[in-house]
Structure formats: C-alpha cells, structure tokens
Design a protein around this motif. Sequence first.
Motif, PDB file in Angstrom:
ATOM      1  N   LEU A 194       0.818  -1.205   0.000  1.00  0.00           N
ATOM      2  CA  LEU A 194       0.000   0.000   0.000  1.00  0.00           C
ATOM      3  C   LEU A 194       0.852   1.255   0.000  1.00  0.00           C
ATOM      4  N   MET A 195       2.027   1.195   0.633  1.00  0.00           N
ATOM      5  CA  MET A 195       2.955   2.319   0.550  1.00  0.00           C
ATOM      6  C   MET A 195       3.380   2.545  -0.900  1.00  0.00           C
ATOM      7  N   GLU A 196       3.638   1.442  -1.618  1.00  0.00           N
ATOM      8  CA  GLU A 196       4.011   1.545  -3.023  1.00  0.00           C
ATOM      9  C   GLU A 196       2.834   2.083  -3.843  1.00  0.00           C
ATOM     10  N   THR A 197       1.617   1.618  -3.533  1.00  0.00           N
ATOM     11  CA  THR A 197       0.435   2.117  -4.230  1.00  0.00           C
ATOM     12  C   THR A 197       0.294   3.623  -4.053  1.00  0.00           C
ATOM     13  N   CYS A 198       0.495   4.092  -2.820  1.00  0.00           N
ATOM     14  CA  CYS A 198       0.383   5.535  -2.561  1.00  0.00           C
ATOM     15  C   CYS A 198       1.436   6.310  -3.346  1.00  0.00           C
ATOM     16  N   GLY A 199       2.657   5.774  -3.393  1.00  0.00           N
ATOM     17  CA  GLY A 199       3.705   6.443  -4.162  1.00  0.00           C
ATOM     18  C   GLY A 199       3.339   6.550  -5.624  1.00  0.00           C
ATOM     19  N   ASN A 200       2.861   5.463  -6.206  1.00  0.00           N
ATOM     20  CA  ASN A 200       2.463   5.479  -7.615  1.00  0.00           C
ATOM     21  C   ASN A 200       1.231   6.346  -7.842  1.00  0.00           C
ATOM     22  N   LEU A 201       0.343   6.378  -6.852  1.00  0.00           N
ATOM     23  CA  LEU A 201      -0.861   7.207  -6.949  1.00  0.00           C
ATOM     24  C   LEU A 201      -0.484   8.689  -7.016  1.00  0.00           C
ATOM     25  N   TYR A 202       0.416   9.106  -6.115  1.00  0.00           N
ATOM     26  CA  TYR A 202       0.862  10.495  -6.153  1.00  0.00           C
ATOM     27  C   TYR A 202       1.641  10.796  -7.429  1.00  0.00           C
ATOM     28  N   ALA A 203       2.404   9.808  -7.917  1.00  0.00           N
ATOM     29  CA  ALA A 203       3.174  10.009  -9.139  1.00  0.00           C
ATOM     30  C   ALA A 203       2.256  10.245 -10.332  1.00  0.00           C
ATOM     31  N   VAL A 204       1.243   9.409 -10.486  1.00  0.00           N
ATOM     32  CA  VAL A 204       0.356   9.563 -11.633  1.00  0.00           C
ATOM     33  C   VAL A 204      -0.500  10.825 -11.480  1.00  0.00           C
ATOM     34  N   GLY A 205      -0.839  11.189 -10.235  1.00  0.00           N
ATOM     35  CA  GLY A 205      -1.548  12.447 -10.015  1.00  0.00           C
ATOM     36  C   GLY A 205      -0.730  13.640 -10.464  1.00  0.00           C
ATOM     37  N   GLU A 206       0.589  13.571 -10.182  1.00  0.00           N
ATOM     38  CA  GLU A 206       1.499  14.621 -10.634  1.00  0.00           C
ATOM     39  C   GLU A 206       1.556  14.676 -12.164  1.00  0.00           C
ATOM     40  N   ILE A 207       1.597  13.519 -12.806  1.00  0.00           N
ATOM     41  CA  ILE A 207       1.734  13.455 -14.269  1.00  0.00           C
ATOM     42  C   ILE A 207       0.491  13.988 -14.959  1.00  0.00           C
ATOM     43  N   VAL A 208      -0.690  13.606 -14.475  1.00  0.00           N
ATOM     44  CA  VAL A 208      -1.938  13.998 -15.144  1.00  0.00           C
ATOM     45  C   VAL A 208      -2.505  15.294 -14.594  1.00  0.00           C
ATOM     46  N   ASP A 209      -1.778  15.921 -13.639  1.00  0.00           N
ATOM     47  CA  ASP A 209      -2.194  17.198 -13.056  1.00  0.00           C
ATOM     48  C   ASP A 209      -3.559  17.082 -12.376  1.00  0.00           C
ATOM     49  N   LYS A 210      -3.665  16.098 -11.478  1.00  0.00           N
ATOM     50  CA  LYS A 210      -4.888  15.905 -10.717  1.00  0.00           C
ATOM     51  C   LYS A 210      -4.508  15.676  -9.258  1.00  0.00           C
ATOM     52  N   PRO A 211      -4.756  16.647  -8.373  1.00  0.00           N
ATOM     53  CA  PRO A 211      -4.363  16.500  -6.966  1.00  0.00           C
ATOM     54  C   PRO A 211      -4.999  15.264  -6.337  1.00  0.00           C
ATOM     55  N   ILE A 212      -4.221  14.561  -5.512  1.00  0.00           N
ATOM     56  CA  ILE A 212      -4.697  13.348  -4.843  1.00  0.00           C
ATOM     57  C   ILE A 212      -5.271  13.714  -3.482  1.00  0.00           C
TER      58      ILE A 212
ATOM     59  N   VAL B 221       9.956   7.118 -14.170  1.00  0.00           N
ATOM     60  CA  VAL B 221       9.370   7.105 -12.827  1.00  0.00           C
ATOM     61  C   VAL B 221      10.271   7.876 -11.861  1.00  0.00           C
ATOM     62  N   ALA B 222      11.577   7.627 -11.928  1.00  0.00           N
ATOM     63  CA  ALA B 222      12.516   8.329 -11.057  1.00  0.00           C
ATOM     64  C   ALA B 222      12.459   9.839 -11.288  1.00  0.00           C
ATOM     65  N   VAL B 223      12.295  10.251 -12.548  1.00  0.00           N
ATOM     66  CA  VAL B 223      12.221  11.674 -12.864  1.00  0.00           C
ATOM     67  C   VAL B 223      10.990  12.315 -12.227  1.00  0.00           C
ATOM     68  N   VAL B 224       9.867  11.592 -12.199  1.00  0.00           N
ATOM     69  CA  VAL B 224       8.670  12.113 -11.529  1.00  0.00           C
ATOM     70  C   VAL B 224       8.973  12.359 -10.049  1.00  0.00           C
ATOM     71  N   GLY B 225       9.720  11.455  -9.415  1.00  0.00           N
ATOM     72  CA  GLY B 225      10.124  11.651  -8.025  1.00  0.00           C
ATOM     73  C   GLY B 225      10.965  12.899  -7.855  1.00  0.00           C
ATOM     74  N   VAL B 226      11.895  13.130  -8.781  1.00  0.00           N
ATOM     75  CA  VAL B 226      12.724  14.338  -8.724  1.00  0.00           C
ATOM     76  C   VAL B 226      11.856  15.587  -8.870  1.00  0.00           C
TER      77      VAL B 226
END
Length: 454
Positions: free
Chosen positions: A265-283, A370-375
Amino acid sequence: MTVNTHEVASERHPVDQIPSWWKTIAFGLQHVLTFYAAAVAVPVLLASALKLPKDVLEHLISADLFTCGIASLIQAVGIGRIGVRLPLLQGVSFTSLAPMIAIGAAGPGGVDGLRDVYGAVIASGIITFFIAPWFARLARFLPPVVTGTVILVIGMTLLPVATNDIFAESVVVGGHGYLKGLYYGLGTLLCILAIQRFGRGFFASIAVLVGLVIGTIVAWCVGDAHFADVVKADNFAMTMPFHFGLPHFQIVPIVSIIIVMMVSLMETCGNLYAVGEIVDKPITRRDIISAVRADGVATCLGGIFNSFPYTCFAENVGLVRLTQVKSRWVVASAACIMIVLGCIPKLSAIVAGIPLAVLGGASLAMFAAVAVVGVQMLSRARLDRPNNVIIVGTSLALSSLMTTQPHLIADLPSWAQVIFGSGIPVGAFSALSLHILFNCLPSRQSGQILDEVD
C-alpha cells in the motif's frame, strides 16, 4: 441554445477523455507489452520455488493475466467508491513472493500448498478493503519530501530489474566479451528515443510499442525470438474460481500476507501520487481510500481466481509519463486485452515470445521516467532545509543498500524479510519514519512541532 459537443469533450479532464477506438487499443496494447514480463514474473518464480508442474504454471500465468485485467478495470474505471479512476494498471506485488513461497513450502507443499497461500491472500484482501479509511489517515504524513522520495526510490530500485532482463538470456558474441542482450536492450532503447525525437503525433506516442515490435522482429530474424509454443498452446482456457480446491485459512500465513499488503500500500500511494502529478490531478484522502479499496478487492479476487496480491505498477506510471497519454480508458482497454490474453493461451504465447532483453531496453526508459517524476516532486520539498536533505539522502542510501546487497537479509526471520527484502519498502518506511522524527515531533530546541510546509 445549442451545445458544441466537441467543446464539451475538450472541457473534460485528460484522464476522462476517450481517444478514438483504434488509438485506445494501440495505446492499451503498448501498456500490456510493457507490463507483461513483470506481470508473469511472480507466478513463474513461485512455481519454480515450489516445484510445480508445467501445466500448473501455465494455469497460474493465465489466471494472473485474467485477474490483472479485472483488477485494472476496477482501479481505472471504478465501481462506486472502489477504484481511483486514474490511469493505473494493477499487477501482482513482488513483495508477496518470498512470504508466499514460505507459506506454500511450510504446509503440504506442491499444489496443495497453494491452498494455504490463497486462503491468506483472500483474508488479507478483505482486511485491506476495510482498513482503507484508517490507512488514508497516513496521507497527512506524506508531503512531497516523502512521496517524492518514495517515487524516486521506486524508479531507482526498478532500474536494476531492467538491467537484469537485458542480460538474463545474453550470450558472448564472437569471443570478444560483448553481450548479445546488450545489443537488443540498447537497440530497443535507441529505437524508442529516435521515434520520440523525430516522430510526430500518434506515432511518437506509441514509441515504446514500436520499439518492442522492431526489437522482437530483429531478434526473430537472427533466431533469438522463438514462437514454437504458439502452435502448442490451447485456443481457449477459462479461469475458474478455486481451480486447486477450497482455500485454507490459517493465522500465521494470513498475518504474513497482511504485512505484505501494508508494504504494498505504501508503493500504491507512491504510484498514486506520481500519476496524479503526471496527469495534473491533486490526490485527496478519498482518492487514497478508493485506491486502497481497489487493491483489497483485487487481492481478494486474486485468491479466488488462483492468483496473488495486487498493487499499482510503476512500469505503467513511467509509460504515462513518457507518452503523456493520460486517459484512464487506455488502461481500461489494456485491462480488457489482458482478460482476453488470460483466456486465449495462444495470444499469451505470442507475447511471451518477446525476448527479455528487448523488454529490458524498454523498461530502462520507463523506470527512469518514474525516477524523474520523483525528482519533480522533490523540487517542491524545500531541500534547502537540512532535515529534508537527511530524509531523502538516508532513504536513498538504505534503499540502495538493500538493492545491491540482498544477501544481508538471508538469516532474518520470514516476517523481517517481507519488510527488508526490497529497496522499495525500506526506502518508503525510511522516508516516512524520518519525516515523522525530524519534521513532525517536537523539536528539542523549541519544544514545538517543526513546521513542515511543502
């Protein structure tokens, strides 16, 4: 007053827009090919460890693909308040592999051991569903310094996986020490980069798909891609619930898989925030609840349909970042393709014929994305503060330690191997705990809670 339907469609968020049917299918196929090797890795490794017969392995792969499709539909399309409705693809959690092997080997072993595994998977899925609101309360402890670190750790930890794929089947060429896998991997990567640089429109957005096809054709022409199993495969095979018999519910296996789910679930949250950042949709907190509930339902279905625990996959988050195709309906089409693959073994055999080195070359680009989204997220984390530098640096260091030295946990008990068995959970727990320690607890100097404004 008339309404221009084109203008109404254009007002939709990119996540909810539906491309033309042929683009949707092409983009979806790209997701499937990107995802396939990682999707089937867990059943392959589990079957090998438990010494399961080949026909059982084939069934596990079909069941995995079938349930991946259902799980991804739930997450991307949604059912009520289940599913976050973002372009997230679901796959079997790698964190679950070691505990499931231990569970399967501890009981009667073989096929009968799977019944103990499935009992634990079903129970953990139900529990995950009901704890979703509680888990979502952790969101206040997940500012950009934590989520950005987790996403960066996911990308950096997965890069060696892509490298291993490149060299998994490589052989020495010409006696000069050059590895054939390196040619395929870098060739595929260069092909993807060339298409992204010089391609236009739709062609540029399917660069990964085209790169995989070209790499596979080249490998087939020189005899390194084999499709003989396509002829032998069945035309149709439906996945039935409880194929191996009714599951066994035992306390210790259930607890171990629940621990796995907390890590996932920690990984899910990380990916959730990542895709929210990419598609410009606040989580929001509700989004986290919906995503976690979908993980729980998918995991429960996994146990019923002879598969395993599910989580959001970073591979496809990287693909969304690379292609900028943000529609969740593309993921829905990928989910439908996986369901079909799970029911038609011949199609699965075709996809399975893609050389690992070719997949590894494509994965290099996606995991790096994916790493770039983290940066990008860390750029908002106030890294001028020493506390945040400590959080990011220590988490990356500990994650790298576990990634490069996996033998360190060989003598630890099985529950500890679940937590420390990968750089991803180590980095995630480090980032979360250090943030609480340095930014949330009262400071020694002032006695006040540190003001962490990210």
